[in-house]
Design a protein around this motif. Sequence first.
Motif, PDB file in Angstrom:
ATOM      1  N   SER A  44      75.438  86.135 -49.634  1.00 55.98           N
ATOM      2  CA  SER A  44      74.156  86.792 -49.375  1.00 55.98           C
ATOM      3  C   SER A  44      73.966  87.159 -47.906  1.00 55.98           C
ATOM      4  O   SER A  44      73.217  88.081 -47.591  1.00 55.98           O
ATOM      5  N   GLU A  45      74.653  86.471 -46.994  1.00 56.84           N
ATOM      6  CA  GLU A  45      74.570  86.810 -45.572  1.00 56.84           C
ATOM      7  C   GLU A  45      75.361  88.070 -45.252  1.00 56.84           C
ATOM      8  O   GLU A  45      75.032  88.796 -44.322  1.00 56.84           O
ATOM      9  N   GLY A  46      76.435  88.326 -46.008  1.00 62.24           N
ATOM     10  CA  GLY A  46      77.248  89.523 -45.830  1.00 62.24           C
ATOM     11  C   GLY A  46      77.845  89.628 -44.442  1.00 62.24           C
ATOM     12  O   GLY A  46      78.061  88.641 -43.758  1.00 62.24           O
ATOM     13  N   GLY A  47      78.100  90.851 -44.019  1.00 59.91           N
ATOM     14  CA  GLY A  47      78.630  91.121 -42.700  1.00 59.91           C
ATOM     15  C   GLY A  47      80.142  91.045 -42.638  1.00 59.91           C
ATOM     16  O   GLY A  47      80.808  90.703 -43.603  1.00 59.91           O
ATOM     17  N   THR A  48      80.656  91.437 -41.495  1.00 61.50           N
ATOM     18  CA  THR A  48      82.093  91.373 -41.255  1.00 61.50           C
ATOM     19  C   THR A  48      82.358  90.556 -40.004  1.00 61.50           C
ATOM     20  O   THR A  48      81.475  90.376 -39.163  1.00 61.50           O
ATOM     21  N   GLU A  49      83.572  90.066 -39.904  1.00 59.77           N
ATOM     22  CA  GLU A  49      84.002  89.374 -38.699  1.00 59.77           C
ATOM     23  C   GLU A  49      85.473  89.674 -38.490  1.00 59.77           C
ATOM     24  O   GLU A  49      86.194  90.006 -39.429  1.00 59.77           O
ATOM     25  N   THR A  50      85.903  89.588 -37.260  1.00 62.18           N
ATOM     26  CA  THR A  50      87.300  89.821 -36.913  1.00 62.18           C
ATOM     27  C   THR A  50      87.883  88.543 -36.330  1.00 62.18           C
ATOM     28  O   THR A  50      87.283  87.932 -35.454  1.00 62.18           O
ATOM     29  N   ASN A  51      89.026  88.157 -36.856  1.00 63.21           N
ATOM     30  CA  ASN A  51      89.729  86.967 -36.387  1.00 63.21           C
ATOM     31  C   ASN A  51      91.065  87.380 -35.781  1.00 63.21           C
ATOM     32  O   ASN A  51      91.734  88.283 -36.287  1.00 63.21           O
ATOM     33  N   GLN A  52      91.452  86.727 -34.710  1.00 66.55           N
ATOM     34  CA  GLN A  52      92.762  86.929 -34.116  1.00 66.55           C
ATOM     35  C   GLN A  52      93.716  85.943 -34.772  1.00 66.55           C
ATOM     36  O   GLN A  52      93.447  84.737 -34.800  1.00 66.55           O
ATOM     37  N   VAL A  53      94.828  86.461 -35.314  1.00 62.81           N
ATOM     38  CA  VAL A  53      95.760  85.623 -36.074  1.00 62.81           C
ATOM     39  C   VAL A  53      97.185  85.806 -35.538  1.00 62.81           C
ATOM     40  O   VAL A  53      97.826  86.806 -35.819  1.00 62.81           O
TER      41      VAL A  53
END
Length: 73
Positions: A44-53
């Motif tokens: 329900s919070e949704g959104g995107t995030e970017t992680n460095q892998v």
Amino acid sequence: TRWFGGKGRPFEVTAVHRIGQVPGCVDAGPAVVDHHVELTNGDSEGGTETNQVPLALYAEAETRLDHAINGWW
């Protein structure tokens, strides 16, 4: 894994971009490549995030690392 801040949340990987390779690693050991991985959250919070892998790519199987394997190429 330790790099993933969204543990427990449903997500989909929506983009993967290789941002570079650590120079000098090919002859001295595994190739080490770095990625930005974009996740779209499915709650329900949704959104995107970017992680460095960062990933280490070995030419042969490293059984001592079986607990951390991401796949074979």
